[in-house]
Write an enzyme that holds these catalytic residues in place. Structure first.
Site, PDB file in Angstrom:
ATOM      1  N   LYS A  22       0.852  -1.199   0.000  1.00 31.69           N
ATOM      2  CA  LYS A  22       0.000   0.000   0.000  1.00 31.69           C
ATOM      3  C   LYS A  22       0.879   1.237   0.000  1.00 31.69           C
ATOM      4  CE  LYS A  22      -4.510  -0.201   2.226  1.00 31.69           C
ATOM      5  NZ  LYS A  22      -5.189  -0.099   3.519  1.00 31.69           N
TER       6      LYS A  22
HETATM    7  O1  G3P Z   1      -9.082   0.473   4.161  1.00 32.04           O
HETATM    8  C1  G3P Z   1      -9.069   1.770   4.660  1.00 32.04           C
HETATM    9  C2  G3P Z   1      -9.718   1.834   5.986  1.00 32.04           C
HETATM   10  O2  G3P Z   1      -9.010   1.094   6.928  1.00 32.04           O
HETATM   11  C3  G3P Z   1      -9.979   3.202   6.488  1.00 32.04           C
HETATM   12  O3  G3P Z   1     -11.141   3.113   7.206  1.00 32.04           O
HETATM   13  O4  G3P Z   1     -12.807   3.741   8.864  1.00 32.04           O
HETATM   14  O5  G3P Z   1     -10.388   4.395   9.173  1.00 32.04           O
HETATM   15  O6  G3P Z   1     -11.778   5.500   7.439  1.00 32.04           O
HETATM   16  P1  G3P Z   1     -11.538   4.253   8.230  1.00 32.04           P
END
Ligand code: G3P
Length: 219
Positions: free
Chosen positions: A85
């Site tokens: 990533k």
């Molecule tokens: O895959 C990306 C994810 O982990 C981000 O999620 O909920 O932290 O915005 P969030």
């Protein structure tokens, strides 16, 4: 649309693997910090690779192009299924270009607008991850970005996969599928919410009661 799990919690991944519907995993430093106190990132990612037969994303944190390239090479060597990533900014874009030419699969992360996705695809990324929930958080329509990216990639026949990320609830998953995302990566709680409905529980209870009644009448 493929379903991936967005977690670094190996117990959750093992539990989800039983259902046979999870074909990949995405992690990031925040998920690692949340899930695995004291366990090396590499160790966690390699263990995830032993549970799920599919792409497993692990994130680079270097701050310059050479550092990112070196880190990407190192992370990619952890396991054949590891996808690296890299966040999309000026530094990340150059690193994506360089490592993609070496055959390293890149999941471009922190995508918030279609231009970032187009650049990542042109640079050779295998996946782009628009963050839906974080856009919704600031009053934007996160899923509109997924729709735009899918439309653009379809029109110009990009082979880069659209990976809807930062999905927070089951409706996001349905919307991602309707938008044409190739993959939705979801927290374990969202996966569980996808197969639950109160009417299913009520219906099962009723069938159970009626089966008992029918059995009593027959005996
Ligand atoms: O895959 C990306 C994810 O982990 C981000 O999620 O909920 O932290 O915005 P969030």
């Amino acid at each position: 649309m493929k379903i991936w799990l967005d977690t670094a919690n190996v117990d959750e991944i093992r539990a989800a693997a039983r259902f046979g519907v999870v074909s990949g995993v995405t992690t990031n430093p925040s998920l690692w910090a949340k899930a695995a106190s004291g366990i090396e990132y590499r160790e966690v990612v390699v263990e995830i690779c032993s549970v799920i037969e599919g792409p497993v994303s692990a994130e680079c944190v270097a701050q310059d192009v050479d550092g990112l390239v070196e880190e990407a090479r190192s992370i990619a060597s952890w396991h054949p299924n590891v996808v690296v990533k890299i966040p999309l900014d000026e530094t990340g874009l150059e690193a994506i270009h360089r490592v993609s030419r070496e055959g390293i699969k890149v999941n471009t992360t922190l995508i918030f607008q279609p231009n970032q996705a187009m650049l990542a695809a042109e640079a050779g990324a295998t996946y782009v991850s628009p963050f839906v929930g974080r856009l919704d958080d600031i009053g934007h329509d996160g899923m509109a970005v997924v729709r735009d990216i899918v439309e653009i990639f379809d029109r110009y026949h990009f082979s880069t996969h659209v990976l809807a990320a930062s999905l927070r609830h089951p409706l996001h998953v349905i919307q991602a599928a309707k938008a044409g995302a190739h993959i939705a990566t979801v927290p374990y709680a969202v996966l569980q919410a996808m197969f639950k409905h109160p009417l299913t529980d009520v219906g099962m209870q009723k069938f159970l009661e009626d089966a008992r009644k029918a059995a009593t009448v027959r005996s």
